[in-house]
Design an enzyme around this catalytic site. Structure first.
Site: not given
Ligand SMILES: NC(=O)c1ccc[n+]([C@@H]2O[C@H](COP(=O)([O-])OP(=O)(O)OC[C@H]3O[C@@H](n4cnc5c(N)ncnc54)[C@H](O)[C@@H]3O)[C@@H](O)[C@H]2O)c1
Length: 256
Positions: A62, A153, A157
């Protein structure tokens, strides 16, 4: 291979962009620590990597909990003896205005998205100093291009971009590079959560594609390739940067 003999920790690599990073880093030759709060999800990522001959192990962590991150550091060093790159990717997204966000929700999102990058960076720093390694933080276009109903959020970021630049200044002389990536909409968990929070998820998904010049949302692998570049020697003079990987977000105007 670009990352042969390198070891990398990727937080939140049980799904989405983090999982794609884990798989692509392993293909590039890295040994990968798949760290996630969800151990089953992390193990699923490891299975995929091992099935194609890559080297990885799963670690439940975590990122918002100091003891848990300390244990991640200890396990990583025990297994791989060093760390060359830390990818701070784990995050959550609460799709609310500030008026609707509770203090608990605000704190939770801050402590995972920003606190997690702080804790992991802080506790891995001594090892990154030894390896002259690098950090890649996952920000978002929402760090500078905000959208409605995700104020907290967006704040996290933007904080990640500031943290990236400040750490790059403080630790560059130690040979540590710190960069971040700002993806547009990517076909992964958080975007999917956002689509599902809308009245018509299918329509929200289709409309999101049109916000990008390329008229589609991105694939997690397209973000992973930029993370590999930033963590590799190809980016040896790149630090303090916010790499936009967004298919031209904000410029997706309909053709005449
Ligand atoms: N999907 C998008 O469109 C998008 C766009 C811009 C930026 N991002 C960034 O990319 C990253 C990943 O996003 P995603 O869409 O793949 O999300 P996702 O929800 O698919 O993956 C996030 C992962 O983080 C894990 N997680 C959550 N809380 C946690 C904690 N306290 N400790 C450890 N692990 C934890 C979850 O279990 C999950 O496996 C994030 O930083 C997000 O802000 C995503």
């Amino acid at each position: 291979m670009k990352l042969q003999d390198r070891s990398v920790v990727i937080t939140g690599s049980g799904s989405g962009i983090g999982r794609a990073c884990a798989i692509e880093f392993a293909k590039a030759g890295a040994s990968v620590v798949v760290a996630d709060i969800d151990l089953n999800a992390a193990e699923e990522t490891v299975k995929k990597i091992n099935a194609s001959g890559g080297k990885a192990f799963a670690c439940q962590a975590d990122v918002s909990n100091p003891a848990s991150v300390a244990s991640l550091v200890e396990t990583t060093i025990k297994r791989f003896s060093k760390i060359d790159a830390l990818i701070n990717n784990a995050a959550i997204q609460i799709n609310k205005t500030i008026a609707d966000t509770s203090f608990e929700e605000w704190n939770k999102q801050m402590s995972v998205n920003v606190g997690g990058a702080f804790l992991c960076s802080k506790l891995f720093l001594p090892h990154l100093k030894t390896s002259k390694g690098s950090i890649v933080n996952m920000s978002s276009v929402n760090g500078f291009f905000v959208e409605p109903s995700c104020a907290g959020y967006c704040a996290t970021k933007a904080a990640i971009i500031g943290l990236t630049k400040a750490m790059a200044i403080d630790h560059g002389h130690e040979g540590i590079r710190v960069n971040c990536i700002c993806p547009g909409y990517i076909d992964a968990g958080l975007a999917e959560g956002y689509f599902q929070s809308q009245a018509n998820p299918a329509q929200a998904r289709a409309e999101a594609g049109k916000l990008h010049a390329l008229w589609r949302i991105g694939r997690p692998e397209e973000v992973a390739q930029v993370a590999i570049f930033l963590a590799s020697d190809d980016a040896s003079f790149v630090t303090g940067s916010a790499y936009v990987v967004d298919g031209g977000f904000g410029s997706g105007l309909p053709p005449k």
